[in-house]
Design a protein around this motif. Sequence first.
Motif, PDB file in Angstrom:
ATOM      1  N   GLU A   1       0.957  -0.926   0.147  1.00 14.82           N
ATOM      2  CA  GLU A   1      -0.066  -0.252  -0.326  1.00 14.82           C
ATOM      3  C   GLU A   1       0.983   1.289  -0.025  1.00 14.82           C
ATOM      4  O   GLU A   1       0.487   2.799   0.413  1.00 14.82           O
ATOM      5  CB  GLU A   1      -0.988  -0.140   1.363  1.00 14.82           C
ATOM      6  N   LEU A   2       1.914   1.220   0.139  1.00 18.07           N
ATOM      7  CA  LEU A   2       3.183   2.162  -0.065  1.00 18.07           C
ATOM      8  C   LEU A   2       2.489   2.905   1.095  1.00 18.07           C
ATOM      9  O   LEU A   2       2.576   4.230   0.868  1.00 18.07           O
ATOM     10  CB  LEU A   2       3.017   2.463  -1.619  1.00 18.07           C
ATOM     11  N   LEU A   3       2.125   2.649   2.529  1.00 11.94           N
ATOM     12  CA  LEU A   3       1.963   3.708   3.470  1.00 11.94           C
ATOM     13  C   LEU A   3       3.126   4.883   3.381  1.00 11.94           C
ATOM     14  O   LEU A   3       4.513   4.293   3.520  1.00 11.94           O
ATOM     15  CB  LEU A   3       2.833   2.924   5.184  1.00 11.94           C
ATOM     16  N   PRO A   4       2.794   6.036   3.660  1.00 15.90           N
ATOM     17  CA  PRO A   4       4.067   6.694   4.132  1.00 15.90           C
ATOM     18  C   PRO A   4       4.679   6.592   5.570  1.00 15.90           C
ATOM     19  O   PRO A   4       4.217   5.875   6.223  1.00 15.90           O
ATOM     20  CB  PRO A   4       3.340   7.882   4.114  1.00 15.90           C
ATOM     21  N   PRO A   5       5.755   7.131   6.098  1.00 16.30           N
ATOM     22  CA  PRO A   5       6.185   6.481   7.001  1.00 16.30           C
ATOM     23  C   PRO A   5       5.540   6.935   8.395  1.00 16.30           C
ATOM     24  O   PRO A   5       5.659   6.828   9.735  1.00 16.30           O
ATOM     25  CB  PRO A   5       8.147   7.317   7.045  1.00 16.30           C
ATOM     26  N   GLN A   6       4.873   8.269   8.388  1.00 17.34           N
ATOM     27  CA  GLN A   6       4.172   8.905   9.795  1.00 17.34           C
ATOM     28  C   GLN A   6       3.081   7.769   9.663  1.00 17.34           C
ATOM     29  O   GLN A   6       2.673   7.784  10.714  1.00 17.34           O
ATOM     30  CB  GLN A   6       3.425   9.852   9.916  1.00 17.34           C
ATOM     31  N   GLU A   7       2.646   6.826   8.768  1.00 17.23           N
ATOM     32  CA  GLU A   7       1.120   6.742   8.967  1.00 17.23           C
ATOM     33  C   GLU A   7       1.589   4.616   9.247  1.00 17.23           C
ATOM     34  O   GLU A   7       1.325   4.447   9.950  1.00 17.23           O
ATOM     35  CB  GLU A   7       0.709   5.942   7.434  1.00 17.23           C
ATOM     36  N   ALA A   8       2.470   4.684   8.893  1.00 11.72           N
ATOM     37  CA  ALA A   8       3.027   3.383   8.916  1.00 11.72           C
ATOM     38  C   ALA A   8       3.570   3.256  10.618  1.00 11.72           C
ATOM     39  O   ALA A   8       3.944   2.499  11.760  1.00 11.72           O
ATOM     40  CB  ALA A   8       4.415   2.522   8.457  1.00 11.72           C
ATOM     41  N   LEU A   9       4.426   4.890  11.492  1.00  8.94           N
ATOM     42  CA  LEU A   9       4.753   4.884  12.700  1.00  8.94           C
ATOM     43  C   LEU A   9       3.203   4.441  13.180  1.00  8.94           C
ATOM     44  O   LEU A   9       3.023   3.762  14.517  1.00  8.94           O
ATOM     45  CB  LEU A   9       5.270   6.234  12.765  1.00  8.94           C
ATOM     46  N   ALA A  10       2.516   5.406  13.300  1.00 11.00           N
ATOM     47  CA  ALA A  10       0.787   5.238  13.811  1.00 11.00           C
ATOM     48  C   ALA A  10       0.354   3.693  13.920  1.00 11.00           C
ATOM     49  O   ALA A  10       0.008   3.842  14.973  1.00 11.00           O
ATOM     50  CB  ALA A  10       0.754   6.096  13.055  1.00 11.00           C
ATOM     51  N   ALA A  11       0.663   3.182  13.205  1.00  7.33           N
ATOM     52  CA  ALA A  11       0.212   1.786  12.747  1.00  7.33           C
ATOM     53  C   ALA A  11       1.189   0.801  13.592  1.00  7.33           C
ATOM     54  O   ALA A  11      -0.097  -0.059  14.509  1.00  7.33           O
ATOM     55  CB  ALA A  11      -0.156   1.422  11.724  1.00  7.33           C
ATOM     56  N   LEU A  12       1.895   1.049  13.759  1.00  6.70           N
ATOM     57  CA  LEU A  12       3.076   0.456  14.786  1.00  6.70           C
ATOM     58  C   LEU A  12       2.737   0.804  15.900  1.00  6.70           C
ATOM     59  O   LEU A  12       2.583   0.028  16.996  1.00  6.70           O
ATOM     60  CB  LEU A  12       4.567   0.060  13.710  1.00  6.70           C
ATOM     61  N   ASP A  13       2.852   1.843  16.026  1.00  2.00           N
ATOM     62  CA  ASP A  13       2.638   2.336  17.660  1.00  2.00           C
ATOM     63  C   ASP A  13       0.368   1.684  18.165  1.00  2.00           C
ATOM     64  O   ASP A  13       0.428   1.245  19.709  1.00  2.00           O
ATOM     65  CB  ASP A  13       2.004   4.035  17.798  1.00  2.00           C
ATOM     66  N   GLU A  14       0.240   1.990  17.589  1.00  2.00           N
ATOM     67  CA  GLU A  14      -1.699   0.968  17.538  1.00  2.00           C
ATOM     68  C   GLU A  14      -1.522  -0.072  18.301  1.00  2.00           C
ATOM     69  O   GLU A  14      -1.646  -0.473  18.779  1.00  2.00           O
ATOM     70  CB  GLU A  14      -2.607   1.359  16.767  1.00  2.00           C
ATOM     71  N   ILE A  15      -0.186  -1.255  17.656  1.00  4.76           N
ATOM     72  CA  ILE A  15       0.267  -2.174  17.662  1.00  4.76           C
ATOM     73  C   ILE A  15       0.778  -2.824  19.063  1.00  4.76           C
ATOM     74  O   ILE A  15       0.158  -3.585  19.732  1.00  4.76           O
ATOM     75  CB  ILE A  15       0.699  -3.135  16.576  1.00  4.76           C
ATOM     76  N   THR A  16       1.777  -1.813  19.042  1.00  3.71           N
ATOM     77  CA  THR A  16       2.649  -2.355  20.361  1.00  3.71           C
ATOM     78  C   THR A  16       1.517  -2.159  21.698  1.00  3.71           C
ATOM     79  O   THR A  16       2.131  -2.116  22.382  1.00  3.71           O
ATOM     80  CB  THR A  16       3.891  -1.484  19.653  1.00  3.71           C
ATOM     81  N   GLY A  17       1.207  -0.525  21.243  1.00  5.60           N
ATOM     82  CA  GLY A  17       0.471  -0.510  22.526  1.00  5.60           C
ATOM     83  C   GLY A  17      -0.563  -1.096  22.931  1.00  5.60           C
ATOM     84  O   GLY A  17      -1.742  -0.682  24.103  1.00  5.60           O
ATOM     85  N   ALA A  18      -1.546  -1.814  22.007  1.00  6.20           N
ATOM     86  CA  ALA A  18      -2.025  -2.022  22.555  1.00  6.20           C
ATOM     87  C   ALA A  18      -2.394  -3.486  23.237  1.00  6.20           C
ATOM     88  O   ALA A  18      -1.061  -4.501  23.596  1.00  6.20           O
ATOM     89  CB  ALA A  18      -3.141  -3.076  20.797  1.00  6.20           C
TER      90      ALA A  18
END
Length: 460
Positions: A124-141
Amino acid sequence: MDRLVDDNRAPADTVVDMPAPVRPIDLTDDATVTEVLDLAERVGEVVLASGTAVMDTTNQIEFIAATYGLEKCDIDVTYNSIRISVDRGPKLPPASTMRVVHYRSLDFTRLAAVDQLTRRIRTELLPPQEALAALDEITGAPHPYNRWVATFGWALMAAGVAVLLNGGWLIALLSFTATMLIDRTNRILNRRKLPFFFQHIVGGIIAATPAVLVSTFASGLHLDPALIIAAGIAVLLAGLQLVGAVEDAITGAPITASGRMLEVIMMTGGIIAGIALTLRVAEVFEATVPNADMTSTRDLTNLPLKLVAGAVTAAAFALACYAERRAVAAAAASGAAATIVYLMIQHLGFGPIVSTGVSATVVGLAGGLLARRALTPPLVIAVAGITPLLPGLRVYRGLYALLNDELLVGLNQLFSAFAVGLALAAGVTLGEWMARDLRRPRIIKRFGAVRRPRFTASRM
């Protein structure tokens, strides 16, 4: 830049270890470069903390960095740290970063989510900021289900191991209860930050205590209480990073392999110390120490029941590690396959080490081939699949012999247990390599030849 022949938005399966960048960033923008490095490093942190081998962790980091155009990366992954240095050309200073891994995690849902995020980054060619936000959601869940469910998984795994070792339903029930007590006790001790070595000593004490009580006060029931200890040992061993340690040694990461292997040896030593202490105290109070039968082996008797027990053991381990439903189902199939292959190979006359190695290879191969279809990392299926084969009974046999001044027998049993563990890990590594090798021709046939980008001389 080199690209995929047909479509630069092809699935992650269609790229090689070092993909050409499909969303190159501005290398002169320090903030964006730092974001990409942070993203790659944090993804590496999650997979390394889950027990993934250094080579696979490095490939994951390299894959993400190269997707955003950071091709000239030097990546150094050790037992508890990740360092990345990027060459941005002759006119720009190199960018570097480092992250220390402070924890170990057996959350397979988090591992699978990070694996899926890596694919999304590519497809999906995520921008770095969007990918970091998704990673924060995964690790913080939070964990996907209650801690008591994980406790039930560990206890169910112990019951499955007891059945595999020809224990009756009463032995399975006692193993279930003892393991539940081990998990809840160590949970409390972990909150108080007691080192894991001492937690494993406590686990060994709790595993051995009901076996001593049964031997002393219920000898008329004709049970084999040693199987309770064996089941407890298998559960305590299951959480260790043996597969990652051996894979690191095989694939050329000796420093990390040494660190992980030392941890495995120390934790196993803690288990043995706890059991030995309990047995010595039992002898002091003239209680009966559970006898270890040196002649019994796993055989084809009650084969359907053992297949179910193998599947339950692997599925329970996946459940205890917070795996998703589809991963639990895949682990159950892997555990059943490991059990039947092991029993059949041993029935043909081969020893336990060869039988274990062959069955672990099958598990590693199945994990590698099924992982993409099940959207589950191969590590989850492989590590769960080998749990029915962990040498808990051999460890107790060796300890029992040593405590009874049978030095040669004891050392032989402990060495045999160590060899079985190495065969498990090496077989999984070989099976995963075979799976990658088998997938590659199908990928090339479907999408055409995939060219590797050129590497600099320093990376050759």
